[in-house]
Design an enzyme around this catalytic site. Structure first.
Site, PDB file in Angstrom:
ATOM      1  N   TRP A 190       0.809  -1.180  -0.127  1.00 48.96           N
ATOM      2  CA  TRP A 190       0.052   0.069  -0.012  1.00 48.96           C
ATOM      3  C   TRP A 190       0.821   1.251   0.028  1.00 48.96           C
ATOM      4  CZ3 TRP A 190      -0.325   3.783   3.988  1.00 48.96           C
ATOM      5  CH2 TRP A 190      -1.333   4.961   3.501  1.00 48.96           C
ATOM      6  N   GLU A 231      -2.789  -2.819  -2.583  1.00 47.08           N
ATOM      7  CA  GLU A 231      -4.140  -2.242  -2.000  1.00 47.08           C
ATOM      8  C   GLU A 231      -4.594  -1.217  -2.491  1.00 47.08           C
ATOM      9  OE1 GLU A 231      -3.392  -1.927   2.236  1.00 47.08           O
ATOM     10  OE2 GLU A 231      -5.387  -1.169   2.659  1.00 47.08           O
ATOM     11  N   LYS A 233      -7.172   2.423  -2.955  1.00 52.16           N
ATOM     12  CA  LYS A 233      -7.851   3.537  -2.095  1.00 52.16           C
ATOM     13  C   LYS A 233      -8.078   4.522  -2.777  1.00 52.16           C
ATOM     14  CE  LYS A 233      -6.613   5.770   2.384  1.00 52.16           C
ATOM     15  NZ  LYS A 233      -5.692   5.737   3.506  1.00 52.16           N
ATOM     16  N   ASP A 264      -9.684  -3.025   1.021  1.00 59.18           N
ATOM     17  CA  ASP A 264      -9.900  -2.662   2.345  1.00 59.18           C
ATOM     18  C   ASP A 264     -11.143  -1.974   2.783  1.00 59.18           C
ATOM     19  OD1 ASP A 264      -9.891  -0.563   4.696  1.00 59.18           O
ATOM     20  OD2 ASP A 264      -7.766  -1.054   4.827  1.00 59.18           O
ATOM     21  N   HIS A 267     -11.785   1.934   2.135  1.00 59.32           N
ATOM     22  CA  HIS A 267     -11.199   2.499   1.267  1.00 59.32           C
ATOM     23  C   HIS A 267     -12.001   2.883  -0.132  1.00 59.32           C
ATOM     24  CE1 HIS A 267      -6.685   1.719   2.309  1.00 59.32           C
ATOM     25  NE2 HIS A 267      -7.515   2.165   3.277  1.00 59.32           N
ATOM     26  N   HIS A 291      -8.652  -6.450   3.986  1.00 58.04           N
ATOM     27  CA  HIS A 291      -8.164  -5.682   4.956  1.00 58.04           C
ATOM     28  C   HIS A 291      -9.568  -5.311   5.898  1.00 58.04           C
ATOM     29  CE1 HIS A 291      -3.904  -3.984   4.777  1.00 58.04           C
ATOM     30  NE2 HIS A 291      -4.035  -5.323   4.896  1.00 58.04           N
ATOM     31  N   ASP A 299     -12.196   6.939   6.435  1.00 58.56           N
ATOM     32  CA  ASP A 299     -11.479   6.107   6.435  1.00 58.56           C
ATOM     33  C   ASP A 299     -10.626   5.802   7.926  1.00 58.56           C
ATOM     34  OD1 ASP A 299     -10.012   3.468   5.811  1.00 58.56           O
ATOM     35  OD2 ASP A 299      -8.571   4.579   4.811  1.00 58.56           O
ATOM     36  N   ASP A 301     -10.753   3.766  10.402  1.00 63.24           N
ATOM     37  CA  ASP A 301      -9.825   2.575  10.971  1.00 63.24           C
ATOM     38  C   ASP A 301     -10.403   2.126  12.343  1.00 63.24           C
ATOM     39  OD1 ASP A 301      -8.210   1.470   8.818  1.00 63.24           O
ATOM     40  OD2 ASP A 301      -7.567   3.475   8.916  1.00 63.24           O
ATOM     41  N   ASP A 331      -7.428  -4.467   9.732  1.00 66.94           N
ATOM     42  CA  ASP A 331      -6.748  -3.279   9.682  1.00 66.94           C
ATOM     43  C   ASP A 331      -7.536  -2.248  10.168  1.00 66.94           C
ATOM     44  OD1 ASP A 331      -5.107  -1.064   8.862  1.00 66.94           O
ATOM     45  OD2 ASP A 331      -5.367  -1.337   6.895  1.00 66.94           O
TER      46      ASP A 331
HETATM   47  C1  RNT Z   1      -4.139   2.913   4.667  1.00 65.37           C
HETATM   48  C2  RNT Z   1      -4.150   1.159   4.427  1.00 65.37           C
HETATM   49  C3  RNT Z   1      -2.948   0.526   5.133  1.00 65.37           C
HETATM   50  C4  RNT Z   1      -2.555   0.849   6.309  1.00 65.37           C
HETATM   51  C5  RNT Z   1      -1.627  -0.423   6.894  1.00 65.37           C
HETATM   52  C6  RNT Z   1      -1.059   0.329   8.164  1.00 65.37           C
HETATM   53  O1  RNT Z   1      -5.269   3.261   4.352  1.00 65.37           O
HETATM   54  O2  RNT Z   1      -5.420   0.692   4.952  1.00 65.37           O
HETATM   55  O3  RNT Z   1      -3.325  -0.980   4.820  1.00 65.37           O
HETATM   56  O4  RNT Z   1      -3.816   0.926   7.096  1.00 65.37           O
HETATM   57  O5  RNT Z   1      -0.685  -0.644   6.128  1.00 65.37           O
HETATM   58 ZN    ZN Z   2      -5.464  -1.459   4.839  1.00 69.65          ZN
END
Ligand code: RNT
Ligand code: ZN
Length: 430
Positions: A190, A231, A233, A264, A267, A291, A299, A301, A331
Protein backbone atom coordinates in the site's frame (compact mmCIF):
# COMPACT_ATOMS: atom_id res chain seq x y z
CA UNK A 1 -25.32 -36.52 21.89
CA UNK A 2 -25.79 -37.21 25.55
CA UNK A 3 -26.42 -34.90 28.43
CA UNK A 4 -24.31 -36.39 31.16
CA UNK A 5 -24.56 -34.88 34.61
CA UNK A 6 -21.12 -33.34 34.18
CA UNK A 7 -22.18 -31.21 31.23
CA UNK A 8 -21.88 -27.53 31.90
CA UNK A 9 -24.68 -25.14 30.91
CA UNK A 10 -22.56 -24.15 27.93
CA UNK A 11 -22.27 -27.74 26.75
CA UNK A 12 -25.96 -28.34 27.27
CA UNK A 13 -26.84 -25.17 25.35
CA UNK A 14 -24.48 -26.25 22.61
CA UNK A 15 -26.06 -29.66 22.28
CA UNK A 16 -29.52 -28.14 22.03
CA UNK A 17 -28.25 -25.61 19.50
CA UNK A 18 -26.63 -28.37 17.48
CA UNK A 19 -30.00 -30.12 17.30
CA UNK A 20 -31.65 -26.94 16.05
CA UNK A 21 -28.99 -26.56 13.39
CA UNK A 22 -29.24 -30.23 12.44
CA UNK A 23 -32.93 -29.63 11.76
CA UNK A 24 -31.97 -27.16 9.02
CA UNK A 25 -29.31 -29.46 7.66
CA UNK A 26 -26.23 -28.01 9.36
CA UNK A 27 -23.64 -30.27 10.97
CA UNK A 28 -22.30 -27.97 13.67
CA UNK A 29 -19.39 -30.19 14.64
CA UNK A 30 -17.99 -30.14 11.12
CA UNK A 31 -18.52 -26.37 10.92
CA UNK A 32 -16.42 -25.94 14.06
CA UNK A 33 -13.76 -28.31 12.76
CA UNK A 34 -13.51 -26.20 9.62
CA UNK A 35 -13.64 -22.88 11.44
CA UNK A 36 -10.59 -23.95 13.44
CA UNK A 37 -8.56 -24.10 10.25
CA UNK A 38 -9.30 -20.51 9.13
CA UNK A 39 -6.56 -18.12 10.18
CA UNK A 40 -7.16 -14.42 10.65
CA UNK A 41 -4.14 -12.27 9.91
CA UNK A 42 -3.93 -10.02 12.94
CA UNK A 43 -2.18 -6.70 12.28
CA UNK A 44 0.68 -5.87 14.64
CA UNK A 45 0.15 -2.13 14.28
CA UNK A 46 -2.90 -1.94 16.55
CA UNK A 47 -0.43 -2.62 19.38
CA UNK A 48 1.51 0.63 19.13
CA UNK A 49 -0.54 3.04 17.01
CA UNK A 50 1.39 2.26 13.80
CA UNK A 51 4.62 3.46 15.40
CA UNK A 52 7.19 0.74 14.76
CA UNK A 53 10.70 0.38 16.12
CA UNK A 54 12.89 2.44 13.88
CA UNK A 55 15.61 4.43 15.60
CA UNK A 56 14.61 7.70 14.05
CA UNK A 57 10.92 7.00 13.82
CA UNK A 58 8.97 9.85 12.38
CA UNK A 59 5.40 10.84 13.06
CA UNK A 60 2.70 8.74 11.47
CA UNK A 61 2.31 9.90 7.89
CA UNK A 62 0.68 8.79 4.68
CA UNK A 63 -2.73 10.23 5.42
CA UNK A 64 -3.58 7.69 8.08
CA UNK A 65 -4.14 8.76 11.67
CA UNK A 66 -4.49 7.27 15.12
CA UNK A 67 -6.23 9.18 17.89
CA UNK A 68 -6.28 8.54 21.62
CA UNK A 69 -3.73 8.24 24.39
CA UNK A 70 -4.75 5.14 26.30
CA UNK A 71 -1.88 4.08 28.53
CA UNK A 72 0.25 1.00 28.04
CA UNK A 73 1.29 1.22 24.41
CA UNK A 74 4.01 -1.24 23.42
CA UNK A 75 7.21 0.66 22.82
CA UNK A 76 9.60 -2.14 21.97
CA UNK A 77 9.50 -5.53 20.33
CA UNK A 78 9.31 -7.52 23.57
CA UNK A 79 6.32 -5.54 24.77
CA UNK A 80 4.58 -5.88 21.43
CA UNK A 81 5.15 -9.65 21.35
CA UNK A 82 3.86 -10.01 24.85
CA UNK A 83 0.74 -8.02 23.98
CA UNK A 84 0.13 -10.07 20.84
CA UNK A 85 0.53 -13.28 22.83
CA UNK A 86 -1.97 -11.96 25.35
CA UNK A 87 -4.45 -11.20 22.57
CA UNK A 88 -3.86 -14.57 20.85
CA UNK A 89 -4.49 -16.38 24.13
CA UNK A 90 -8.04 -15.02 24.06
CA UNK A 91 -8.87 -16.05 20.50
CA UNK A 92 -10.18 -19.47 19.54
CA UNK A 93 -8.21 -21.03 16.68
CA UNK A 94 -4.70 -20.40 15.40
CA UNK A 95 -4.07 -17.14 13.65
CA UNK A 96 -1.35 -15.18 11.88
CA UNK A 97 0.59 -12.04 12.66
CA UNK A 98 0.84 -9.31 10.06
CA UNK A 99 4.00 -7.20 10.34
CA UNK A 100 5.03 -3.91 8.80
CA UNK A 101 8.63 -3.20 7.78
CA UNK A 102 8.98 -0.59 10.54
CA UNK A 103 8.64 -3.37 13.12
CA UNK A 104 12.03 -4.96 12.52
CA UNK A 105 14.62 -5.38 15.24
CA UNK A 106 17.15 -2.79 14.21
CA UNK A 107 20.36 -2.93 16.23
CA UNK A 108 21.65 0.14 14.43
CA UNK A 109 19.73 2.82 12.53
CA UNK A 110 18.45 1.10 9.41
CA UNK A 111 16.79 2.95 6.59
CA UNK A 112 13.94 1.46 4.59
CA UNK A 113 16.23 0.68 1.67
CA UNK A 114 18.39 -1.38 4.03
CA UNK A 115 15.83 -3.66 5.69
CA UNK A 116 16.29 -7.37 5.25
CA UNK A 117 15.31 -10.75 6.66
CA UNK A 118 18.02 -10.42 9.30
CA UNK A 119 15.98 -7.71 11.00
CA UNK A 120 13.07 -10.08 11.28
CA UNK A 121 14.85 -13.21 12.50
CA UNK A 122 13.48 -12.59 15.98
CA UNK A 123 9.96 -12.50 14.58
CA UNK A 124 10.58 -15.71 12.63
CA UNK A 125 11.81 -17.45 15.78
CA UNK A 126 8.84 -16.11 17.70
CA UNK A 127 6.40 -17.25 15.00
CA UNK A 128 7.88 -20.76 15.03
CA UNK A 129 7.57 -20.95 18.76
CA UNK A 130 4.00 -19.62 18.67
CA UNK A 131 3.18 -21.77 15.64
CA UNK A 132 1.68 -18.89 13.74
CA UNK A 133 2.16 -17.77 10.15
CA UNK A 134 3.52 -14.33 9.31
CA UNK A 135 2.39 -11.77 6.75
CA UNK A 136 4.26 -8.65 5.75
CA UNK A 137 3.95 -5.07 4.49
CA UNK A 138 6.55 -2.68 3.18
CA UNK A 139 6.10 0.69 4.94
CA UNK A 140 5.81 3.57 2.48
CA UNK A 141 4.94 6.24 5.05
CA UNK A 142 6.27 8.03 8.17
CA UNK A 143 9.49 8.86 6.35
CA UNK A 144 11.25 11.92 4.95
CA UNK A 145 11.15 10.44 1.47
CA UNK A 146 7.36 10.21 1.69
CA UNK A 147 6.84 13.59 3.32
CA UNK A 148 5.44 15.25 0.20
CA UNK A 149 2.91 12.51 -0.33
CA UNK A 150 4.60 10.48 -3.07
CA UNK A 151 6.74 7.34 -2.98
CA UNK A 152 6.73 4.84 -5.85
CA UNK A 153 5.12 7.40 -8.17
CA UNK A 154 7.38 10.26 -7.12
CA UNK A 155 8.57 12.45 -10.03
CA UNK A 156 12.10 12.26 -8.63
CA UNK A 157 13.84 9.08 -9.77
CA UNK A 158 16.12 8.92 -6.73
CA UNK A 159 13.15 8.89 -4.40
CA UNK A 160 11.37 6.32 -6.53
CA UNK A 161 14.46 4.13 -6.54
CA UNK A 162 14.76 4.40 -2.77
CA UNK A 163 11.21 3.06 -2.41
CA UNK A 164 11.67 0.46 -5.13
CA UNK A 165 14.59 -0.91 -3.13
CA UNK A 166 12.37 -0.97 -0.06
CA UNK A 167 9.76 -2.94 -1.99
CA UNK A 168 12.29 -5.43 -3.31
CA UNK A 169 13.70 -6.00 0.16
CA UNK A 170 10.25 -6.32 1.66
CA UNK A 171 9.42 -9.15 -0.72
CA UNK A 172 12.64 -10.84 0.32
CA UNK A 173 11.52 -10.60 3.92
CA UNK A 174 8.14 -12.06 2.98
CA UNK A 175 9.86 -14.87 1.13
CA UNK A 176 12.13 -15.54 4.11
CA UNK A 177 9.03 -15.82 6.30
CA UNK A 178 7.46 -18.27 3.89
CA UNK A 179 10.58 -20.41 3.64
CA UNK A 180 11.31 -20.44 7.37
CA UNK A 181 7.73 -21.16 8.40
CA UNK A 182 6.88 -23.33 5.42
CA UNK A 183 3.78 -21.23 5.04
CA UNK A 184 3.24 -18.59 2.36
CA UNK A 185 3.49 -14.99 3.51
CA UNK A 186 1.15 -12.42 1.97
CA UNK A 187 3.19 -9.27 1.35
CA UNK A 188 0.84 -6.34 0.86
CA UNK A 189 1.81 -3.16 -0.95
CA UNK A 190 0.00 0.00 0.00
CA UNK A 191 1.40 3.40 -0.96
CA UNK A 192 -0.17 6.69 0.12
CA UNK A 193 0.67 8.50 -3.13
CA UNK A 194 -1.86 11.10 -4.10
CA UNK A 195 -2.79 14.74 -4.61
CA UNK A 196 -4.45 17.01 -2.09
CA UNK A 197 -5.76 19.24 -4.84
CA UNK A 198 -6.74 18.71 -8.46
CA UNK A 199 -3.80 17.35 -10.39
CA UNK A 200 -3.02 18.52 -13.88
CA UNK A 201 -1.69 15.10 -14.76
CA UNK A 202 -3.20 11.91 -13.43
CA UNK A 203 -1.56 9.77 -16.04
CA UNK A 204 2.16 10.20 -15.46
CA UNK A 205 2.06 9.33 -11.72
CA UNK A 206 0.07 6.19 -12.53
CA UNK A 207 2.56 5.23 -15.20
CA UNK A 208 5.39 5.76 -12.73
CA UNK A 209 3.63 3.70 -10.05
CA UNK A 210 3.10 0.79 -12.44
CA UNK A 211 6.71 0.96 -13.63
CA UNK A 212 8.03 1.03 -10.06
CA UNK A 213 5.87 -1.91 -9.04
CA UNK A 214 7.01 -3.85 -12.09
CA UNK A 215 10.61 -3.33 -11.00
CA UNK A 216 9.81 -4.50 -7.48
CA UNK A 217 8.10 -7.63 -8.79
CA UNK A 218 10.77 -8.54 -11.33
CA UNK A 219 12.15 -11.45 -9.34
CA UNK A 220 10.08 -14.62 -9.53
CA UNK A 221 9.18 -15.83 -6.07
CA UNK A 222 7.48 -19.14 -5.39
CA UNK A 223 3.85 -18.72 -4.34
CA UNK A 224 4.59 -21.37 -1.75
CA UNK A 225 6.68 -18.74 0.02
CA UNK A 226 5.35 -15.33 -0.87
CA UNK A 227 2.18 -13.88 -2.40
CA UNK A 228 2.14 -10.24 -3.46
CA UNK A 229 -0.94 -8.14 -2.85
CA UNK A 230 -1.68 -4.55 -3.91
CA UNK A 231 -4.07 -2.35 -1.93
CA UNK A 232 -6.24 0.28 -3.56
CA UNK A 233 -7.72 3.35 -1.95
CA UNK A 234 -10.16 6.12 -2.78
CA UNK A 235 -8.73 8.99 -0.73
CA UNK A 236 -6.64 9.81 2.31
CA UNK A 237 -5.96 12.84 4.41
CA UNK A 238 -3.89 14.95 2.06
CA UNK A 239 -4.79 12.90 -1.00
CA UNK A 240 -8.42 13.91 -1.25
CA UNK A 241 -8.38 14.81 -4.94
CA UNK A 242 -6.58 11.87 -6.47
CA UNK A 243 -5.05 8.68 -5.16
CA UNK A 244 -2.59 7.28 -7.67
CA UNK A 245 -3.26 3.67 -6.66
CA UNK A 246 -7.02 3.78 -7.12
CA UNK A 247 -9.32 0.76 -7.30
CA UNK A 248 -9.32 0.71 -11.09
CA UNK A 249 -5.55 1.11 -11.17
CA UNK A 250 -4.89 -1.83 -8.90
CA UNK A 251 -7.66 -4.06 -10.23
CA UNK A 252 -6.07 -3.74 -13.66
CA UNK A 253 -2.59 -4.12 -12.22
CA UNK A 254 -3.49 -7.21 -10.21
CA UNK A 255 -5.20 -8.85 -13.19
CA UNK A 256 -2.45 -8.12 -15.66
CA UNK A 257 0.40 -9.01 -13.29
CA UNK A 258 -1.34 -11.87 -11.50
CA UNK A 259 -1.21 -10.32 -8.06
CA UNK A 260 -3.67 -10.44 -5.22
CA UNK A 261 -5.90 -7.40 -4.86
CA UNK A 262 -6.31 -6.12 -1.32
CA UNK A 263 -9.77 -4.77 -0.56
CA UNK A 264 -9.83 -2.58 2.55
CA UNK A 265 -13.32 -2.00 3.94
CA UNK A 266 -12.55 1.70 4.51
CA UNK A 267 -11.18 2.46 1.07
CA UNK A 268 -14.33 3.12 -0.93
CA UNK A 269 -17.20 5.56 -1.07
CA UNK A 270 -19.12 5.48 2.22
CA UNK A 271 -22.06 3.49 0.85
CA UNK A 272 -19.87 1.18 -1.20
CA UNK A 273 -19.13 -2.16 0.46
CA UNK A 274 -16.35 -4.66 -0.11
CA UNK A 275 -18.73 -7.55 0.54
CA UNK A 276 -20.23 -6.87 -2.88
CA UNK A 277 -16.83 -6.76 -4.55
CA UNK A 278 -15.45 -10.14 -3.48
CA UNK A 279 -17.40 -12.26 -5.94
CA UNK A 280 -16.78 -9.82 -8.80
CA UNK A 281 -13.06 -9.66 -8.25
CA UNK A 282 -12.77 -13.42 -7.77
CA UNK A 283 -14.26 -13.92 -11.24
CA UNK A 284 -10.94 -12.73 -12.60
CA UNK A 285 -8.37 -13.10 -9.85
CA UNK A 286 -7.46 -16.37 -8.16
CA UNK A 287 -7.09 -14.87 -4.69
CA UNK A 288 -7.71 -11.67 -2.76
CA UNK A 289 -6.61 -10.17 0.53
CA UNK A 290 -9.08 -8.37 2.75
CA UNK A 291 -8.32 -5.60 5.19
CA UNK A 292 -11.35 -5.85 7.40
CA UNK A 293 -11.75 -2.47 9.01
CA UNK A 294 -14.52 -0.07 9.99
CA UNK A 295 -14.71 3.44 8.70
CA UNK A 296 -16.88 5.90 10.60
CA UNK A 297 -17.63 8.83 8.27
CA UNK A 298 -14.19 8.46 6.71
CA UNK A 299 -11.48 5.79 6.50
CA UNK A 300 -11.07 6.05 10.26
CA UNK A 301 -9.99 2.45 10.97
CA UNK A 302 -12.25 1.93 13.97
CA UNK A 303 -12.20 -1.44 15.71
CA UNK A 304 -14.21 -4.01 13.77
CA UNK A 305 -17.62 -4.58 15.33
CA UNK A 306 -20.22 -7.23 14.57
CA UNK A 307 -21.82 -5.00 11.97
CA UNK A 308 -24.07 -5.80 9.03
CA UNK A 309 -21.12 -5.32 6.69
CA UNK A 310 -18.88 -7.61 8.71
CA UNK A 311 -21.57 -10.28 8.50
CA UNK A 312 -21.99 -9.62 4.80
CA UNK A 313 -18.25 -10.02 4.20
CA UNK A 314 -18.21 -13.35 6.00
CA UNK A 315 -21.39 -14.49 4.21
CA UNK A 316 -19.90 -13.70 0.84
CA UNK A 317 -16.73 -15.65 1.63
CA UNK A 318 -18.73 -18.65 2.81
CA UNK A 319 -21.61 -18.56 0.30
CA UNK A 320 -19.17 -18.24 -2.57
CA UNK A 321 -17.06 -21.10 -1.21
CA UNK A 322 -14.08 -18.76 -1.26
CA UNK A 323 -12.45 -19.68 2.04
CA UNK A 324 -9.37 -20.95 0.21
CA UNK A 325 -9.13 -17.91 -2.02
CA UNK A 326 -9.65 -15.09 0.45
CA UNK A 327 -6.91 -14.13 2.89
CA UNK A 328 -8.61 -12.43 5.80
CA UNK A 329 -6.57 -9.65 7.36
CA UNK A 330 -7.57 -6.96 9.82
CA UNK A 331 -6.66 -3.30 9.63
CA UNK A 332 -7.79 -1.00 12.41
CA UNK A 333 -6.06 1.11 15.00
CA UNK A 334 -7.63 2.74 18.01
CA UNK A 335 -5.50 4.34 20.72
CA UNK A 336 -8.44 5.47 22.83
CA UNK A 337 -9.11 2.04 24.34
CA UNK A 338 -6.97 -0.81 25.66
CA UNK A 339 -5.05 -1.92 22.60
CA UNK A 340 -5.04 -5.61 23.49
CA UNK A 341 -8.80 -5.44 23.97
CA UNK A 342 -9.11 -3.76 20.58
CA UNK A 343 -7.40 -6.74 18.94
CA UNK A 344 -9.53 -9.22 20.85
CA UNK A 345 -12.81 -7.45 20.11
CA UNK A 346 -12.11 -7.04 16.40
CA UNK A 347 -10.69 -10.51 15.85
CA UNK A 348 -13.34 -12.32 17.86
CA UNK A 349 -15.94 -10.46 15.83
CA UNK A 350 -14.35 -11.60 12.58
CA UNK A 351 -14.36 -15.22 13.78
CA UNK A 352 -17.95 -14.91 15.01
CA UNK A 353 -19.04 -13.55 11.64
CA UNK A 354 -17.40 -16.50 9.88
CA UNK A 355 -19.07 -18.90 12.26
CA UNK A 356 -22.56 -17.48 11.77
CA UNK A 357 -22.05 -17.45 8.01
CA UNK A 358 -20.99 -21.10 8.13
CA UNK A 359 -24.12 -21.96 10.11
CA UNK A 360 -26.37 -20.81 7.29
CA UNK A 361 -28.27 -23.25 5.08
CA UNK A 362 -26.63 -21.70 2.03
CA UNK A 363 -27.92 -24.19 -0.52
CA UNK A 364 -31.49 -23.71 0.63
CA UNK A 365 -31.19 -19.93 0.40
CA UNK A 366 -29.74 -20.17 -3.08
CA UNK A 367 -32.45 -22.58 -4.16
CA UNK A 368 -35.23 -20.28 -2.93
CA UNK A 369 -33.63 -17.45 -4.84
CA UNK A 370 -33.35 -19.53 -7.98
CA UNK A 371 -37.02 -20.35 -7.73
CA UNK A 372 -37.81 -16.66 -7.40
CA UNK A 373 -39.23 -17.18 -3.93
CA UNK A 374 -37.79 -14.01 -2.48
CA UNK A 375 -40.46 -14.01 0.21
CA UNK A 376 -39.10 -17.21 1.69
CA UNK A 377 -35.52 -16.09 1.17
CA UNK A 378 -36.09 -12.92 3.20
CA UNK A 379 -38.17 -14.73 5.84
CA UNK A 380 -35.49 -17.40 6.29
CA UNK A 381 -32.63 -14.90 6.37
CA UNK A 382 -34.39 -12.97 9.10
CA UNK A 383 -35.22 -16.10 11.13
CA UNK A 384 -31.58 -17.18 10.86
CA UNK A 385 -30.60 -14.07 12.76
CA UNK A 386 -32.25 -15.58 15.81
CA UNK A 387 -30.82 -19.05 15.59
CA UNK A 388 -28.74 -20.03 18.65
CA UNK A 389 -25.35 -19.29 17.19
CA UNK A 390 -24.18 -17.72 20.44
CA UNK A 391 -24.43 -21.15 22.08
CA UNK A 392 -22.18 -22.54 19.34
CA UNK A 393 -19.74 -19.66 19.72
CA UNK A 394 -19.56 -20.11 23.50
CA UNK A 395 -18.89 -23.80 23.07
CA UNK A 396 -16.25 -23.09 20.44
CA UNK A 397 -14.47 -20.81 22.91
CA UNK A 398 -14.83 -23.31 25.75
CA UNK A 399 -13.57 -26.25 23.71
CA UNK A 400 -10.70 -24.13 22.36
CA UNK A 401 -9.60 -23.31 25.88
CA UNK A 402 -10.28 -19.58 25.66
CA UNK A 403 -12.63 -17.49 27.81
CA UNK A 404 -16.35 -17.63 27.11
CA UNK A 405 -18.39 -14.44 26.61
CA UNK A 406 -17.01 -11.31 28.24
CA UNK A 407 -14.78 -13.37 30.56
CA UNK A 408 -11.79 -12.49 28.38
CA UNK A 409 -12.11 -8.90 29.56
CA UNK A 410 -11.02 -9.94 33.05
CA UNK A 411 -7.79 -11.30 31.61
CA UNK A 412 -7.21 -8.08 29.71
CA UNK A 413 -7.95 -5.95 32.77
CA UNK A 414 -5.58 -8.03 34.82
CA UNK A 415 -2.92 -7.74 32.14
CA UNK A 416 -3.51 -4.02 32.08
CA UNK A 417 -3.02 -3.59 35.81
CA UNK A 418 -0.10 -6.02 36.05
CA UNK A 419 1.75 -5.15 32.86
CA UNK A 420 0.46 -2.28 30.76
CA UNK A 421 0.08 0.32 33.49
CA UNK A 422 3.66 -0.25 34.60
CA UNK A 423 5.07 0.80 31.29
CA UNK A 424 6.76 4.14 31.20
CA UNK A 425 4.50 6.51 29.35
CA UNK A 426 5.93 8.83 26.81
CA UNK A 427 4.04 12.02 26.12
CA UNK A 428 1.60 11.13 23.41
CA UNK A 429 -0.48 13.18 21.13
CA UNK A 430 -4.23 12.99 21.24
C1 RNT B 1 -4.03 2.72 4.72
C2 RNT B 1 -4.10 1.26 4.41
C3 RNT B 1 -2.98 0.43 4.95
C4 RNT B 1 -2.57 0.79 6.37
C5 RNT B 1 -1.61 -0.18 7.00
C6 RNT B 1 -0.93 0.41 8.18
O1 RNT B 1 -5.14 3.41 4.35
O2 RNT B 1 -5.31 0.76 4.84
O3 RNT B 1 -3.30 -0.91 4.85
O4 RNT B 1 -3.67 0.91 7.19
O5 RNT B 1 -0.74 -0.67 6.08
ZN1 ZN C 1 -5.57 -1.35 4.72
Amino acid sequence: MSNSHSDTPIEIAYELAAERYASIGIDVASVLAKLKTIPISVHCWQGDDVGGFEHNAEELGGGIAVTGNYPGKASNVDELRRDVEQAFSLLPGRHRLNLHAIYGEFLTPTDRNEVGPEHFQGWIDWAKEQQVGLDFNPSFFSHDNAADGFTLSHPNADIRNFWIEHGIRSREIGEAFGVALNNPCVTNFWVPDGFKDMPADRTAPRERLAASLDKIFTKEVSPNHNLDAVECKLFGIGSESCVVGSHEFYLGYAMSRKKLLCLDAGHFHPTEVISDKISSVLMYLPEVLLHVSRGVRWDSDHVVTYSDELQAIAQEIVRGDYLNRVHIGLDFFDASINRVAAWVIGTRNMIKALLTAMLEPTDQLKQLELEGDYTSRLALMEELKFMPFSAVWDYYCLSSGVPVGAEWLKDVKQYESQVLLHRSQKTEKV
